[in-house]
Design a protein around this motif. Structure first.
Motif, PDB file in Angstrom:
ATOM      1  N   LYS A 103       0.870  -1.275   0.085  1.00 26.49           N
ATOM      2  CA  LYS A 103       0.066   0.051   0.203  1.00 26.49           C
ATOM      3  C   LYS A 103       0.895   1.381   0.033  1.00 26.49           C
ATOM      4  O   LYS A 103       1.958   1.348   0.624  1.00 26.49           O
ATOM      5  N   SER A 104       0.390   2.212  -0.640  1.00 26.75           N
ATOM      6  CA  SER A 104       1.154   3.541  -0.648  1.00 26.75           C
ATOM      7  C   SER A 104       0.569   4.451   0.791  1.00 26.75           C
ATOM      8  O   SER A 104      -0.506   4.244   1.234  1.00 26.75           O
ATOM      9  N   VAL A 105       1.568   5.043   1.295  1.00 28.40           N
ATOM     10  CA  VAL A 105       1.550   5.888   2.374  1.00 28.40           C
ATOM     11  C   VAL A 105       2.286   7.062   2.502  1.00 28.40           C
ATOM     12  O   VAL A 105       3.102   7.112   1.613  1.00 28.40           O
ATOM     13  N   ILE A 106       1.829   8.182   2.922  1.00 30.83           N
ATOM     14  CA  ILE A 106       2.639   9.478   3.324  1.00 30.83           C
ATOM     15  C   ILE A 106       2.393   9.886   4.779  1.00 30.83           C
ATOM     16  O   ILE A 106       1.351   9.850   5.157  1.00 30.83           O
ATOM     17  N   ALA A 107       3.678  10.361   5.461  1.00 30.81           N
ATOM     18  CA  ALA A 107       3.512  10.888   6.681  1.00 30.81           C
ATOM     19  C   ALA A 107       3.741  12.357   6.474  1.00 30.81           C
ATOM     20  O   ALA A 107       4.837  12.696   5.591  1.00 30.81           O
ATOM     21  N   ILE A 108       3.118  13.218   7.030  1.00 27.84           N
ATOM     22  CA  ILE A 108       3.232  14.683   6.906  1.00 27.84           C
ATOM     23  C   ILE A 108       3.145  15.237   8.225  1.00 27.84           C
ATOM     24  O   ILE A 108       2.592  14.615   9.507  1.00 27.84           O
ATOM     25  N   THR A 109       3.595  16.771   8.428  1.00 30.16           N
ATOM     26  CA  THR A 109       3.326  17.470   9.710  1.00 30.16           C
ATOM     27  C   THR A 109       2.702  18.667   9.116  1.00 30.16           C
ATOM     28  O   THR A 109       3.084  19.403   8.196  1.00 30.16           O
ATOM     29  N   ALA A 110       1.654  18.944   9.905  1.00 30.53           N
ATOM     30  CA  ALA A 110       0.784  20.337   9.220  1.00 30.53           C
ATOM     31  C   ALA A 110       0.718  21.361  10.254  1.00 30.53           C
ATOM     32  O   ALA A 110       0.782  21.142  11.709  1.00 30.53           O
ATOM     33  N   ASN A 111       0.929  22.593   9.775  1.00 31.06           N
ATOM     34  CA  ASN A 111       0.919  23.764  10.687  1.00 31.06           C
ATOM     35  C   ASN A 111      -0.167  24.932  10.125  1.00 31.06           C
ATOM     36  O   ASN A 111      -0.129  24.830   9.150  1.00 31.06           O
ATOM     37  N   ILE A 112      -0.495  25.755  10.986  1.00 30.64           N
ATOM     38  CA  ILE A 112      -1.623  26.557  10.471  1.00 30.64           C
ATOM     39  C   ILE A 112      -1.212  28.159  11.164  1.00 30.64           C
ATOM     40  O   ILE A 112      -0.935  27.897  12.399  1.00 30.64           O
ATOM     41  N   TRP A 113      -1.256  29.208  10.392  1.00 29.74           N
ATOM     42  CA  TRP A 113      -0.697  30.437  10.923  1.00 29.74           C
ATOM     43  C   TRP A 113      -1.835  31.429  10.813  1.00 29.74           C
ATOM     44  O   TRP A 113      -2.469  31.362   9.531  1.00 29.74           O
ATOM     45  N   ASP A 114      -2.350  32.380  11.598  1.00 28.37           N
ATOM     46  CA  ASP A 114      -3.083  33.400  11.408  1.00 28.37           C
ATOM     47  C   ASP A 114      -2.232  34.497  10.666  1.00 28.37           C
ATOM     48  O   ASP A 114      -1.203  35.109  11.102  1.00 28.37           O
ATOM     49  N   ASP A 115      -2.372  34.878   9.362  1.00 35.64           N
ATOM     50  CA  ASP A 115      -1.658  35.610   8.652  1.00 35.64           C
ATOM     51  C   ASP A 115      -1.529  37.167   9.061  1.00 35.64           C
ATOM     52  O   ASP A 115      -0.431  37.529   9.449  1.00 35.64           O
ATOM     53  N   ALA A 116      -2.603  37.851   9.493  1.00 38.04           N
ATOM     54  CA  ALA A 116      -2.620  39.039  10.194  1.00 38.04           C
ATOM     55  C   ALA A 116      -2.039  39.199  11.339  1.00 38.04           C
ATOM     56  O   ALA A 116      -1.279  40.097  11.745  1.00 38.04           O
ATOM     57  N   LEU A 121      -1.215  28.843  15.052  1.00 36.47           N
ATOM     58  CA  LEU A 121      -2.502  28.613  15.799  1.00 36.47           C
ATOM     59  C   LEU A 121      -2.305  27.279  16.457  1.00 36.47           C
ATOM     60  O   LEU A 121      -2.986  27.038  17.671  1.00 36.47           O
ATOM     61  N   ASN A 122      -1.578  26.240  16.049  1.00 39.81           N
ATOM     62  CA  ASN A 122      -1.417  25.001  16.708  1.00 39.81           C
ATOM     63  C   ASN A 122      -0.330  25.111  17.402  1.00 39.81           C
ATOM     64  O   ASN A 122       1.048  25.681  17.147  1.00 39.81           O
ATOM     65  N   GLU A 123      -0.166  24.587  18.602  1.00 37.77           N
ATOM     66  CA  GLU A 123       1.024  24.357  19.559  1.00 37.77           C
ATOM     67  C   GLU A 123       2.256  23.936  19.049  1.00 37.77           C
ATOM     68  O   GLU A 123       3.291  24.267  18.935  1.00 37.77           O
ATOM     69  N   LYS A 124       1.843  22.545  18.483  1.00 33.88           N
ATOM     70  CA  LYS A 124       3.030  21.794  18.053  1.00 33.88           C
ATOM     71  C   LYS A 124       2.319  21.159  16.482  1.00 33.88           C
ATOM     72  O   LYS A 124       1.091  21.256  16.374  1.00 33.88           O
ATOM     73  N   GLY A 125       3.166  20.943  15.668  1.00 32.05           N
ATOM     74  CA  GLY A 125       2.665  20.374  14.234  1.00 32.05           C
ATOM     75  C   GLY A 125       1.994  19.193  14.544  1.00 32.05           C
ATOM     76  O   GLY A 125       2.200  18.194  15.353  1.00 32.05           O
ATOM     77  N   GLU A 126       1.018  19.076  13.428  1.00 32.35           N
ATOM     78  CA  GLU A 126      -0.038  18.108  13.551  1.00 32.35           C
ATOM     79  C   GLU A 126       0.572  17.009  12.650  1.00 32.35           C
ATOM     80  O   GLU A 126       0.419  17.041  11.631  1.00 32.35           O
ATOM     81  N   LYS A 127       0.879  15.729  13.308  1.00 36.52           N
ATOM     82  CA  LYS A 127       1.413  14.737  12.613  1.00 36.52           C
ATOM     83  C   LYS A 127       0.388  13.825  11.975  1.00 36.52           C
ATOM     84  O   LYS A 127      -0.583  13.489  12.590  1.00 36.52           O
ATOM     85  N   MET A 128       0.355  13.385  10.657  1.00 34.74           N
ATOM     86  CA  MET A 128      -0.776  12.418  10.108  1.00 34.74           C
ATOM     87  C   MET A 128       0.039  11.531   9.387  1.00 34.74           C
ATOM     88  O   MET A 128       0.946  11.867   8.486  1.00 34.74           O
ATOM     89  N   THR A 129      -0.501  10.294   9.371  1.00 27.33           N
ATOM     90  CA  THR A 129      -0.099   9.453   8.314  1.00 27.33           C
ATOM     91  C   THR A 129      -1.171   9.113   7.569  1.00 27.33           C
ATOM     92  O   THR A 129      -2.604   8.688   7.988  1.00 27.33           O
TER      93      THR A 129
END
Length: 191
Positions: A103-116, A121-129
């Motif tokens: 099976k194919s799989v990807i592991a990522i870390t996501a972050n989000i910022w309020d531009d202005a 906004l998130n305390e630490k990166g959100e890890k997702m598989t």
């Protein structure tokens, strides 16, 4: 044996053709969200040894496209910047159909910022598989039924959708009321 393999491939194509593309539907409510910067980095991505090869540039381009496709639909009044790091991946090579269909799989870390506000906004990166979607083709093995580019597009689509689900779980970031707390389990009940 060849007839069975042909039947499996035909079934895989039919299931894949019937897959639903939710990007044609109105987006879920994300309050005042509008996509600002779309930053994707893949320069430290680890490849699983049995994987097909994919370049940093290929991963960054396919993920940016998937994020633009999903989050570019939002027309809120406030810009939010998304940052995604591709941490690792496996693109299924051809295997032994059904018996050893990797099976194919990807592991990522996501972050989000309020531009202005210039604030994360998130305390630490959100890890997702994120795995490939289960289709008739993935039963046979996506290494047989999909090209490398198709596998990458499918994983990026699933990853962007997963990021959207993470954002929906935090409505307070986007000017919406927070989700109600989950009810406590009843005493004496197993979780």
């Amino acid at each position: 044996m060849i007839l069975r393999l042909a039947a499996l491939c035909l079934a895989a194509l039919l299931v894949t053709a019937c897959q639903r593309n939710d990007l044609k539907e109105p987006p879920v409510d994300l309050g005042d969200f509008a996509l600002g910067l779309n930053i994707v980095v893949a320069d430290h991505a680890q490849k699983v040894p049995i994987s097909r090869e994919a370049s940093v540039e290929e991963w960054e381009a396919v993920m940016k496209t998937a994020i633009d496709d999903r989050f570019g639909r939002y027309e809120g009044t406030k810009l939010y910047n998304l940052g995604v790091s591709i941490d690792g991946y496996a693109l299924a090579p051809p295997g032994i159909p059904v018996v050893a269909a990797p099976k194919s799989v990807i592991a990522i870390t996501a972050n989000i910022w309020d531009d202005a506000a210039g604030a994360k906004l998130n305390e630490k990166g959100e890890k997702m598989t994120v795995f490939e979607s289960l289709t008739g083709g993935s039963i046979v093995g996506s290494g047989y039924t999909m090209s490398k580019d198709e596998q990458m597009e499918a994983l990026a689509y699933n990853a962007a959708k997963r990021i959207e689900g993470w954002l929906v779980a935090h409505p307070e970031w986007f000017g919406l009321p927070p989700l109600p707390p989950k009810p406590a389990p009843a005493p004496g009940k197993d979780k």
